[in-house]
Design a protein around this motif. Structure first.
Motif, mmCIF file in Angstrom:
data_model
loop_
_atom_site.group_PDB
_atom_site.id
_atom_site.type_symbol
_atom_site.label_atom_id
_atom_site.label_comp_id
_atom_site.label_asym_id
_atom_site.label_seq_id
_atom_site.Cartn_x
_atom_site.Cartn_y
_atom_site.Cartn_z
ATOM 1 N N GLU A 37 26.643 34.610 37.954
ATOM 2 C CA GLU A 37 27.845 35.454 37.895
ATOM 3 C C GLU A 37 29.082 34.666 38.314
ATOM 4 O O GLU A 37 30.154 34.810 37.721
ATOM 5 C CB GLU A 37 27.691 36.688 38.791
ATOM 6 C CG GLU A 37 26.525 37.587 38.440
ATOM 7 C CD GLU A 37 25.173 37.036 38.903
ATOM 8 O OE1 GLU A 37 25.114 36.273 39.893
ATOM 9 O OE2 GLU A 37 24.165 37.365 38.250
ATOM 10 N N ARG A 40 30.037 32.159 35.595
ATOM 11 C CA ARG A 40 30.756 32.834 34.514
ATOM 12 C C ARG A 40 32.214 33.080 34.902
ATOM 13 O O ARG A 40 33.137 32.786 34.137
ATOM 14 C CB ARG A 40 30.051 34.142 34.142
ATOM 15 C CG ARG A 40 30.655 34.832 32.937
ATOM 16 C CD ARG A 40 29.876 36.047 32.434
ATOM 17 N NE ARG A 40 29.233 36.839 33.463
ATOM 18 C CZ ARG A 40 27.905 36.865 33.687
ATOM 19 N NH1 ARG A 40 27.100 36.136 32.959
ATOM 20 N NH2 ARG A 40 27.404 37.631 34.630
ATOM 21 N N ALA A 41 32.430 33.588 36.109
ATOM 22 C CA ALA A 41 33.801 33.861 36.567
ATOM 23 C C ALA A 41 34.621 32.573 36.640
ATOM 24 O O ALA A 41 35.801 32.550 36.251
ATOM 25 C CB ALA A 41 33.766 34.553 37.929
ATOM 26 N N ARG A 42 34.018 31.500 37.114
ATOM 27 C CA ARG A 42 34.740 30.223 37.199
ATOM 28 C C ARG A 42 35.073 29.678 35.815
ATOM 29 O O ARG A 42 36.155 29.127 35.599
ATOM 30 C CB ARG A 42 33.911 29.212 37.994
ATOM 31 C CG ARG A 42 33.901 29.511 39.480
ATOM 32 C CD ARG A 42 33.003 28.553 40.229
ATOM 33 N NE ARG A 42 33.098 28.752 41.673
ATOM 34 C CZ ARG A 42 32.297 28.193 42.546
ATOM 35 N NH1 ARG A 42 31.310 27.384 42.138
ATOM 36 N NH2 ARG A 42 32.442 28.421 43.835
ATOM 37 N N ARG A 45 38.024 31.642 34.445
ATOM 38 C CA ARG A 45 39.276 31.257 35.102
ATOM 39 C C ARG A 45 39.698 29.847 34.682
ATOM 40 O O ARG A 45 40.840 29.605 34.319
ATOM 41 C CB ARG A 45 39.113 31.359 36.612
ATOM 42 C CG ARG A 45 40.377 31.078 37.406
ATOM 43 C CD ARG A 45 40.233 31.320 38.904
ATOM 44 N NE ARG A 45 39.115 30.573 39.494
ATOM 45 C CZ ARG A 45 38.019 31.133 40.005
ATOM 46 N NH1 ARG A 45 37.874 32.440 40.028
ATOM 47 N NH2 ARG A 45 37.060 30.400 40.508
ATOM 48 N N GLU A 51 34.691 36.909 28.763
ATOM 49 C CA GLU A 51 33.368 36.991 29.370
ATOM 50 C C GLU A 51 32.251 36.675 28.384
ATOM 51 O O GLU A 51 31.267 36.008 28.726
ATOM 52 C CB GLU A 51 33.158 38.379 29.981
ATOM 53 C CG GLU A 51 31.872 38.497 30.758
ATOM 54 C CD GLU A 51 31.755 39.809 31.520
ATOM 55 O OE1 GLU A 51 30.664 40.030 32.087
ATOM 56 O OE2 GLU A 51 32.711 40.597 31.549
#
Length: 142
Positions: A37, A40-42, A45, A51
């Motif tokens: 998770e 994915r967020a990194r 960004r 996503e």
């Protein structure tokens, strides 16, 4: 030759490139790990992707479990960079304490026994130059 007591080769797709079999000169494999998770967020960004694309990028790589399976050491990178200071100091101390004989013994455990008699110190340098340099977890060795 590394100017210090050990060298680190940053090989981001090491598991995909064949792991230890493709890089027999690696004394140890250090995997920098983070939960999927957070990966994915990194990605979203850093690369400015949505996503769905970030999920596809992660799915195109070997699994987290496969990366962890080839690791001798794991550095968990799931927080602020300052939280890495102590674990990095511990790894540095561990790597500095390794002798050349200990690293060579570790490497030999992963080599084809038929090649052991011909694998020399010069072969380490040749393997480092000839290895899949465009692919690539970090690896440490003297």
């Amino acid at each position: 030759a590394a100017p210090g007591p050990y060298a680190i080769a940053a090989i981001p797709l090491l598991a995909e490139a064949g792991g230890r079999a493709a890089y027999p000169w690696l004394g140890r494999i250090l995997v920098v790990d983070a939960p999927v998770e957070l990966q994915r967020a990194r990605l979203m960004r850093r690369d400015g992707v949505d996503e769905a694309l970030a999920a596809r990028m992660i799915a195109a790589q070997v699994s987290r479990e496969a990366r962890l399976a080839i690791a001798d050491d794991v550095l968990v990178n799931d927080g602020h960079p300052d939280h890495l200071d102590a674990p990095v100091r511990e790894l540095d101390a561990r790597y500095r304490a390794l002798t050349v004989d200990q690293v060579n013994a570790a490497i030999r455990r992963h080599l084809d026994p038929a090649k052991l008699s011909t694998f020399t110190a010069g072969d380490f340098a040749a393997a480092a130059k000839a290895g899949p340099a465009t692919r690539g977890s970090a690896a440490a060795g003297p």
